[in-house]
Motif scaffolding. Structure first.
Motif, PDB file in Angstrom:
ATOM      1  N   GLY A  29      13.543 -22.204  49.631  1.00 52.20           N
ATOM      2  CA  GLY A  29      14.059 -22.372  48.278  1.00 52.20           C
ATOM      3  C   GLY A  29      13.510 -23.627  47.616  1.00 52.20           C
ATOM      4  N   ARG A  30      13.377 -24.731  48.376  1.00 48.79           N
ATOM      5  CA  ARG A  30      12.855 -25.948  47.789  1.00 48.79           C
ATOM      6  C   ARG A  30      11.387 -25.809  47.395  1.00 48.79           C
ATOM      7  N   ASP A  31      10.650 -24.989  48.136  1.00 46.07           N
ATOM      8  CA  ASP A  31       9.243 -24.800  47.829  1.00 46.07           C
ATOM      9  C   ASP A  31       9.058 -24.122  46.486  1.00 46.07           C
ATOM     10  N   LYS A  32      10.072 -23.392  46.033  1.00 47.99           N
ATOM     11  CA  LYS A  32       9.945 -22.624  44.806  1.00 47.99           C
ATOM     12  C   LYS A  32      10.579 -23.377  43.644  1.00 47.99           C
ATOM     13  N   SER A  33      10.182 -24.617  43.473  1.00 45.70           N
ATOM     14  CA  SER A  33      10.713 -25.419  42.384  1.00 45.70           C
ATOM     15  C   SER A  33      10.120 -24.946  41.062  1.00 45.70           C
ATOM     16  N   TRP A  34      10.673 -25.419  39.974  1.00 46.67           N
ATOM     17  CA  TRP A  34      10.321 -24.906  38.646  1.00 46.67           C
ATOM     18  C   TRP A  34      10.351 -26.060  37.666  1.00 46.67           C
ATOM     19  N   PHE A  35       9.187 -26.441  37.138  1.00 51.16           N
ATOM     20  CA  PHE A  35       9.080 -27.550  36.207  1.00 51.16           C
ATOM     21  C   PHE A  35       9.722 -28.823  36.756  1.00 51.16           C
ATOM     22  N   GLY A  36       9.515 -29.076  38.019  1.00 50.81           N
ATOM     23  CA  GLY A  36      10.043 -30.282  38.633  1.00 50.81           C
ATOM     24  C   GLY A  36      11.487 -30.192  39.080  1.00 50.81           C
ATOM     25  N   LEU A  37      12.187 -29.103  38.758  1.00 48.34           N
ATOM     26  CA  LEU A  37      13.573 -28.926  39.181  1.00 48.34           C
ATOM     27  C   LEU A  37      13.601 -28.250  40.549  1.00 48.34           C
ATOM     28  N   SER A  38      14.577 -28.609  41.357  1.00 46.76           N
ATOM     29  CA  SER A  38      14.758 -27.896  42.612  1.00 46.76           C
ATOM     30  C   SER A  38      15.186 -26.464  42.317  1.00 46.76           C
ATOM     31  N   ALA A  39      14.947 -25.581  43.268  1.00 48.04           N
ATOM     32  CA  ALA A  39      15.300 -24.173  43.071  1.00 48.04           C
ATOM     33  C   ALA A  39      16.796 -24.015  42.849  1.00 48.04           C
ATOM     34  N   LYS A  40      17.592 -24.801  43.562  1.00 46.24           N
ATOM     35  CA  LYS A  40      19.047 -24.678  43.412  1.00 46.24           C
ATOM     36  C   LYS A  40      19.494 -25.127  42.029  1.00 46.24           C
ATOM     37  N   LEU A  41      18.978 -26.270  41.559  1.00 43.73           N
ATOM     38  CA  LEU A  41      19.364 -26.755  40.233  1.00 43.73           C
ATOM     39  C   LEU A  41      18.895 -25.787  39.156  1.00 43.73           C
ATOM     40  N   ARG A  42      17.682 -25.244  39.320  1.00 45.18           N
ATOM     41  CA  ARG A  42      17.181 -24.258  38.365  1.00 45.18           C
ATOM     42  C   ARG A  42      18.120 -23.063  38.273  1.00 45.18           C
ATOM     43  N   ASP A  43      18.523 -22.519  39.426  1.00 41.35           N
ATOM     44  CA  ASP A  43      19.420 -21.358  39.423  1.00 41.35           C
ATOM     45  C   ASP A  43      20.780 -21.712  38.855  1.00 41.35           C
ATOM     46  N   HIS A  44      21.231 -22.939  39.112  1.00 37.47           N
ATOM     47  CA  HIS A  44      22.532 -23.366  38.583  1.00 37.47           C
ATOM     48  C   HIS A  44      22.502 -23.421  37.063  1.00 37.47           C
ATOM     49  N   LEU A  45      21.437 -23.972  36.492  1.00 45.90           N
ATOM     50  CA  LEU A  45      21.325 -24.051  35.039  1.00 45.90           C
ATOM     51  C   LEU A  45      21.211 -22.661  34.416  1.00 45.90           C
ATOM     52  N   LEU A  46      20.439 -21.783  35.055  1.00 41.31           N
ATOM     53  CA  LEU A  46      20.283 -20.434  34.520  1.00 41.31           C
ATOM     54  C   LEU A  46      21.583 -19.642  34.609  1.00 41.31           C
ATOM     55  N   LEU A  47      22.341 -19.834  35.695  1.00 45.28           N
ATOM     56  CA  LEU A  47      23.648 -19.176  35.793  1.00 45.28           C
ATOM     57  C   LEU A  47      24.575 -19.664  34.685  1.00 45.28           C
ATOM     58  N   THR A  48      24.579 -20.966  34.438  1.00 44.11           N
ATOM     59  CA  THR A  48      25.433 -21.511  33.381  1.00 44.11           C
ATOM     60  C   THR A  48      25.059 -20.919  32.030  1.00 44.11           C
ATOM     61  N   LEU A  49      23.767 -20.838  31.756  1.00 47.14           N
ATOM     62  CA  LEU A  49      23.319 -20.249  30.491  1.00 47.14           C
ATOM     63  C   LEU A  49      23.715 -18.781  30.406  1.00 47.14           C
ATOM     64  N   TRP A  50      23.577 -18.050  31.509  1.00 47.74           N
ATOM     65  CA  TRP A  50      23.967 -16.638  31.520  1.00 47.74           C
ATOM     66  C   TRP A  50      25.452 -16.476  31.214  1.00 47.74           C
ATOM     67  N   LEU A  51      26.296 -17.300  31.821  1.00 48.62           N
ATOM     68  CA  LEU A  51      27.740 -17.202  31.599  1.00 48.62           C
ATOM     69  C   LEU A  51      28.105 -17.563  30.163  1.00 48.62           C
ATOM     70  N   VAL A  52      27.412 -18.544  29.585  1.00 43.25           N
ATOM     71  CA  VAL A  52      27.671 -18.900  28.186  1.00 43.25           C
ATOM     72  C   VAL A  52      27.357 -17.719  27.273  1.00 43.25           C
ATOM     73  N   VAL A  53      26.238 -17.044  27.546  1.00 39.73           N
ATOM     74  CA  VAL A  53      25.805 -15.940  26.683  1.00 39.73           C
ATOM     75  C   VAL A  53      26.688 -14.711  26.859  1.00 39.73           C
ATOM     76  N   THR A  54      27.168 -14.466  28.074  1.00 40.53           N
ATOM     77  CA  THR A  54      27.916 -13.226  28.333  1.00 40.53           C
ATOM     78  C   THR A  54      29.434 -13.409  28.278  1.00 40.53           C
ATOM     79  N   PHE A  55      29.919 -14.649  28.214  1.00 40.34           N
ATOM     80  CA  PHE A  55      31.374 -14.840  28.170  1.00 40.34           C
ATOM     81  C   PHE A  55      31.965 -14.228  26.911  1.00 40.34           C
TER      82      PHE A  55
END
Length: 432
Positions: A29-55
């Motif tokens: 998971g750490r190897d698959k970082s995205w724009f300098g973000l760790s994979a976990k932080l990236r997924d956390h931010l995307l989940l938050t955005l998804w919940l904001v849009v679908t709430f």
């Protein structure tokens, strides 16, 4: 290697120590970082955005929703090597989308069926992507953040959406149930000593806002759920660190339940009190639950006509066809023909469209998810585990009066799936 006689024999090289499966997963998971973000932080931010849009839906939300959906679909394929062991132990979640896809063979609205089935697959895939790297506490923080935005907006902005609206929501039931979700999540964050202190303080304030909005909604279901789930969470806090099967806890639960049942039987036998009627009158409801029982009668008649296979997604609510029974329902309930309508019961709604076979598949997937979150609670009784148990109980109660059990992108169903799949991941890879 030297023997006692002094002869030297070659020794096979010892294989290197194998990292634990959980460590291997984290390293990948750490190897698959995205724009300098760790994979976990990236997924956390995307989940938050998804919940904001679908709430709650808002104008032009598809400009965010569609790119996010495409990304999660790509992420599922990208991470399939890591996800496959989890999928192998939870494949039952894919059965309902598969059945929906098959219903195109007999459904009356093929284009709607194909769209709904694709969204059903994507719903499950998103939950897998979230469960691969995130923990329960991460999901809780994202949910509190997303729901908190709409709670604050409902307090400070004027009501929108017509005469039935409450806050920024389209109806009182919608606001009430969504604020119960925030109330439950915020309570769990506030009482969780494993969370950061700042998060706990913010969650405490949002919990107060959510409870106020629950009462403003004047929804009987929401008010009763809010207090029932609060008791579940407080009981879980008492059990924290002990476990459900601790002898002292079992004695307390048994005695408490016995006193409650005996007391209730004495009160109801001594006085002729219609408790259900009193509760309904308090919230302005009648014995038909605002016409729900009438709708249920129509649903039973439709199920008798197409018992096993149903009519496919979107195949019943077609009021523009003047010969169809749905037109009569829209007229009887004073609904515009362009409005959306349901049977206000998740099981009946599913049975009408997917048949009794589809309903059985849906209940199987739902039961699997409930078992996973309860099993995680038994293994380790903490606030994050308690939240997913509370969500499971909330869905069980909501299913009787509202649809949404297997609706694509349904918030509570997705949250339940996430909790269940995190439990499966922990069994496969071990705790993080």
């Amino acid at each position: 290697m030297m023997t006692p006689e002094g002869t030297i024999y070659p020794t096979a090289p010892r294989p290197p120590l194998r990292a634990g499966r959980g460590q291997a997963r984290s390293d990948q998971g750490r190897d698959k970082s995205w724009f300098g973000l760790s994979a976990k932080l990236r997924d956390h931010l995307l989940l938050t955005l998804w919940l904001v849009v679908t709430f709650k839906q808002f104008p032009m939300d598809e400009l965010i929703l569609y790119p996010l959906s495409l990304y999660f679909g790509y992420a599922f394929v990208r991470d399939i090597d890591e996800l496959f062991p989890i999928v192998a132990k939870s494949w039952v979640l894919f059965l309902f989308p598969i059945w929906c896809t098959m219903s195109v063979l007999w459904g009356v609205n093929p284009s709607t069926i194909i769209k709904s089935a694709a969204q059903g697959f994507l719903t499950v895939m998103i939950c897998y992507c979230v469960a691969l790297r995130l923990e329960r506490r991460d999901v809780l923080v994202s949910l509190v953040f997303a729901a908190g935005i709409f709670a604050i907006a409902s307090l400070i902005l004027p009501a929108t959406g017509g005469k039935a609206s409450r806050g920024v929501f389209a109806s009182k039931n919608s606001m009430g149930l969504n604020m119960v979700i925030l109330w439950t999540a915020a309570l769990c964050v506030m009482l969780d000593y494993g969370q950061r202190r700042a998060f706990r303080l913010i969650a405490g304030g949002l919990a107060a806002c959510a409870l106020a909005l629950v009462f403003i909604s004047n929804s009987a279901t929401a008010v009763l759920l809010a207090f029932a789930l609060m008791l579940v969470i407080l009981l879980s806090k008492i059990l924290e660190g002990r476990g459900l099967f601790h002898p002292a806890i079992l004695v307390i639960l048994t005695l408490g339940l016995s006193v409650l049942l005996i007391g209730a039987s004495l009160v109801f036998s001594a006085a002729n009190v219609d408790v259900i009627g009193l509760v309904l009158d308090e919230f302005g409801k009648d014995a038909t639950l605002t016409g729900r029982t009438v709708l249920w009668g129509y649903a039973f008649e439709q199920i008798k006509e197409h018992p096993l296979l149903g009519v496919g997604h979107g195949g019943f609510w077609n009021p523009r066809d003047w010969t169809h029974v749905s037109r009569k329902i829209f007229i009887d309930f004073h609904k515009d023909f362009n409005a959306s309508f349901t049977f206000h019961n998740a099981y009946l709604q599913t049975a009408v469209h997917q048949g009794l076979i589809g309903l059985g598949i849906a209940i199987t997937a739902f039961s699997f998810s409930i078992w996973q979150v309860f099993a995680a609670m038994i293994r380790k009784c903490e606030m994050p585990q308690a939240f997913f148990v509370a969500i499971a109980l909330m869905i069980l109660a909501r299913n009787m009066t509202e649809p949404g059990l297997m609706t694509p992108f349904a918030l509570m169903t997705m949250v339940l799936y996430m909790g269940a799949l995190i439990g499966v991941r922990e069994r496969v890879y071990g705790p993080s």
